[in-house]
Design an enzyme around this catalytic site. Structure first.
Site, PDB file in Angstrom:
ATOM      1  N   CYS A   2       0.705  -1.173  -0.006  1.00  0.00           N
ATOM      2  CA  CYS A   2       0.045   0.478  -0.326  1.00  0.00           C
ATOM      3  C   CYS A   2       0.624   1.432   0.439  1.00  0.00           C
ATOM      4  CB  CYS A   2      -1.039   0.043   1.071  1.00  0.00           C
ATOM      5  SG  CYS A   2      -2.225  -1.612   0.890  1.00  0.00           S
ATOM      6  N   GLY A  28       0.559  -0.184  -5.153  1.00  0.00           N
ATOM      7  CA  GLY A  28      -0.536  -1.140  -4.705  1.00  0.00           C
ATOM      8  C   GLY A  28      -1.577  -0.563  -6.334  1.00  0.00           C
ATOM      9  N   ASN A 100      -1.527   2.455   6.168  1.00  0.00           N
ATOM     10  CA  ASN A 100      -0.042   0.880   5.539  1.00  0.00           C
ATOM     11  C   ASN A 100       0.466   0.046   5.994  1.00  0.00           C
ATOM     12  OD1 ASN A 100       1.511  -0.096   3.850  1.00  0.00           O
ATOM     13  ND2 ASN A 100       3.038   1.744   3.534  1.00  0.00           N
ATOM     14  N   GLY A 101       0.621  -1.040   5.974  1.00  0.00           N
ATOM     15  CA  GLY A 101       0.503  -2.018   7.358  1.00  0.00           C
ATOM     16  C   GLY A 101      -0.210  -3.467   7.251  1.00  0.00           C
ATOM     17  N   TYR A 259      13.393  -3.939  -3.027  1.00  0.00           N
ATOM     18  CA  TYR A 259      12.134  -4.384  -4.264  1.00  0.00           C
ATOM     19  C   TYR A 259      11.146  -3.209  -4.550  1.00  0.00           C
ATOM     20  CZ  TYR A 259       8.184  -6.928  -5.806  1.00  0.00           C
ATOM     21  OH  TYR A 259       7.537  -6.922  -7.229  1.00  0.00           O
ATOM     22  N   THR A 305      13.856  -3.668 -10.483  1.00  0.00           N
ATOM     23  CA  THR A 305      13.927  -3.260  -9.442  1.00  0.00           C
ATOM     24  C   THR A 305      14.781  -4.055  -9.240  1.00  0.00           C
ATOM     25  OG1 THR A 305      12.552  -5.392  -9.260  1.00  0.00           O
ATOM     26  CG2 THR A 305      12.071  -3.317  -8.122  1.00  0.00           C
ATOM     27  N   ASP A 367      19.220 -10.666 -10.026  1.00  0.00           N
ATOM     28  CA  ASP A 367      17.363 -10.160  -9.271  1.00  0.00           C
ATOM     29  C   ASP A 367      17.622 -10.046  -7.897  1.00  0.00           C
ATOM     30  OD1 ASP A 367      14.265 -10.093  -9.645  1.00  0.00           O
ATOM     31  OD2 ASP A 367      14.722 -12.121  -9.501  1.00  0.00           O
ATOM     32  N   ASP A 368      16.261  -9.080  -7.610  1.00  0.00           N
ATOM     33  CA  ASP A 368      16.462  -8.433  -6.049  1.00  0.00           C
ATOM     34  C   ASP A 368      16.511  -9.477  -5.048  1.00  0.00           C
ATOM     35  OD1 ASP A 368      13.499  -7.975  -5.708  1.00  0.00           O
ATOM     36  OD2 ASP A 368      13.665  -7.142  -7.478  1.00  0.00           O
TER      37      ASP A 368
END
Ligand code: SF4
Length: 491
Positions: A2, A28, A100-101, A259, A305, A367-368
């Site tokens: 989010c 999001g 957010n969380g 990321y 990323t 890759d991340d």
């Protein structure tokens, strides 16, 4: 994960909140919403990407100089229109809230609110529970005479939230007739940054957001981070009140740097871009030590990323950085899409290998992170199909072994490849000629090396199993995993 924002301005905030949603869209993609107020509350929200949701006609209805916004990426609750934030309640005052969380004691709190407080929960969202707890505590007989007295009430209400609510929560809220309120959980797990700009009348406008990615375009100066356990209140005249209500260890999410966040963001006073460069440097040093005879011809990032870490990794190794995998920018990030079938399907749609960069070469793919392993395995297969002589794999993040219960929709333990296989087994499973994960201490060093920050230890629960809010035990893991699977099945 989010994305949230809150703005106090001397002019209408709707257009700027829309820009916030656009700049936080990567956090999001399921739904988005904006709420503002003047003499009453105004809201527009819906499912899908922001560009299709907010028409000019709808934006005109969002009048007012104070407002909040939300980009939804579901980690708790259902997937219907009713779960789209911001949420609001009319008692007391009229409060709207964006979260957010993820709250880890949702079930206990939901029971308390519905049985003891006899409030009705309209959704299965943990954010609605938090809203009611906050509202209940604020709903007292004491009537504040001024902003100072109202801030005292806020301190009391938010202290109650801090005492009762476990997990991760960064919050922006508006209260009719009172102003803008923001706070961040005592460990500061999810990000929340702040900025300000002169309003031309000797005062200031204020912005709070999950990332500062929109500050420059909106003319705000970054002013650091909302601290863990801190409450900030901006009244209707633009006066700011702030207090750190509780001091615990500052444990922001390390995965934001790996990321989630945009590379141009600065979170917790650490640049995401620079931390990713350092991740690449540290990993390259480790690679040279472990595999001195396996130096690749080119380094290709798994876009996008991993691009920044791959760039410094290639520089450190003295080999060419190559964009040998083209990413279709119109396909959403696979990790963010709920549902395994969609995820599997989208890897080939998303990435197209460039044969001239691959055939006959020793290719390092970077890759991340590796979560389930499906994407990584398909990438390796693609590279071999396109004629790579050897394929090496480097990962900017250590093995992801445990689920996240702090706001990221990670798979259950059974689905995490590193939760079930050793690094040797993963190397074999991916069918690569060499594999190297970042060490935890090198990742922490990459995030903490520079910046005027106050981080004690980042949250790394998904890497080391230590849940920083001390709220997760084996029974809780089972409960949360069941809840997550039920949410997915419902969808
Ligand atoms: Fe971030 Fe992992 Fe902690 Fe979740 S468990 S907050 S993803 S570091």
């Amino acid at each position: 994960m989010c994305g949230i924002a809150g703005i106090y301005s001397h002019k209408s905030v709707a257009a700027e909140l829309y820009d916030c949603i656009i700049h936080l869209q990567h956090r999001g993609q399921d739904a988005a919403g904006i709420m503002t107020y003047d003499d009453r509350m105004h809201k527009e929200k819906g499912m899908g990407l922001a560009q299709g949701l907010f028409t000019e006609a709808k934006m005109k209805l969002l009048t007012g100089n104070i407002g909040i916004s939300h980009n939804r990426y579901p980690t708790h609750g259902g997937f219907g229109h009713g779960e789209v934030q911001p949420f609001w309640t009319s008692v007391p005052y009229g409060i709207a809230l964006a979260h957010n969380g993820n709250i880890t004691n949702y079930a206990e709190l939901a029971e308390e609110i519905t049985k003891q407080e006899t409030r009705y929960l309209n959704t299965t969202s943990d954010s609605e529970v938090l809203l009611h707890l906050f509202a209940d505590r604020l709903h007292q007989n004491r009537q504040p005479n001024n902003s100072e007295e109202f801030f005292d009430l806020l301190c009391d209400a938010v202290s109650t939230v801090f005492r009762k609510v476990n997990g991760a929560y960064s919050i922006t809220a508006l209260i009719i007739g009172k102003g803008l309120v923001v706070f961040r959980d005592p460990h500061g797990i999810r990000p929340l940054v702040k900025g300000e700009r002169p309003n031309g009348n000797g005062g200031k406008d204020y912005i709070f957001a999950s990332e500062n990615t929109m500050f420059y375009s909106l003319g705000y100066q970054p002013k650091g981070t909302v601290l863990p356990g801190e409450l900030i209140y901006i009244d209707e005249e633009g006066n700011m009140f702030t207090k750190r209500l509780i001091k615990k260890e500052f444990n922001p999410c390390i995965f934001e740097y790996v990321y989630f966040s945009r590379p141009d963001a600065t979170l917790n006073d650490v640049s995401v871009y620079r931390s990713r460069l350092r991740m690449g440097q540290n990993l390259a040093e480790a690679w040279k030590k472990k595999y001195p005879d396996k130096i690749p011809d080119i380094v290709i990032p798994a876009p996008s990323t991993a691009n920044t870490a791959a760039l410094s990794f290639a520089n450190e190794l003295g080999v060419r950085y190559s964009e040998g995998l083209y990413k279709n920018p119109f396909i959403g990030r696979t990790f963010i899409m709920p549902g395994q079938a969609e995820r599997k399907k989208s890897v080939k749609y998303k990435l197209v290998p460039q044969e001239t960069e691959i055939r006959g070469k020793k290719v390092m793919i970077m890759d991340d992170s590796i979560v389930r392993g499906n994407t990584s395995m398909e990438i390796v297969r693609m590279l071999k199909d396109f004629g790579a002589e050897e394929v090496y794999f480097a990962v900017a993040c250590p093995p992801v072994k445990s689920p996240c219960f702090y706001g990221v929709d990670m798979p259950t333990r059974g689905e995490l490849i590193a939760g079930n296989m050793s690094e040797n087994e993963i190397e074999h499973y991916l069918n690569v000629d060499a594999l190297l994960y970042q060490k935890i201490e090198d990742l922490v060093e990459a995030v903490m090396r520079k910046g005027d920050h106050h981080i004690d230890t980042p949250c790394m629960a998904c890497l080391n199993g230590h849940y920083v809010a001390n709220d997760i035990d084996e029974a809780k893991i089972k409960e949360m995993e069941t809840m997550r699977l039920n949410d997915r099945n419902e969808k």
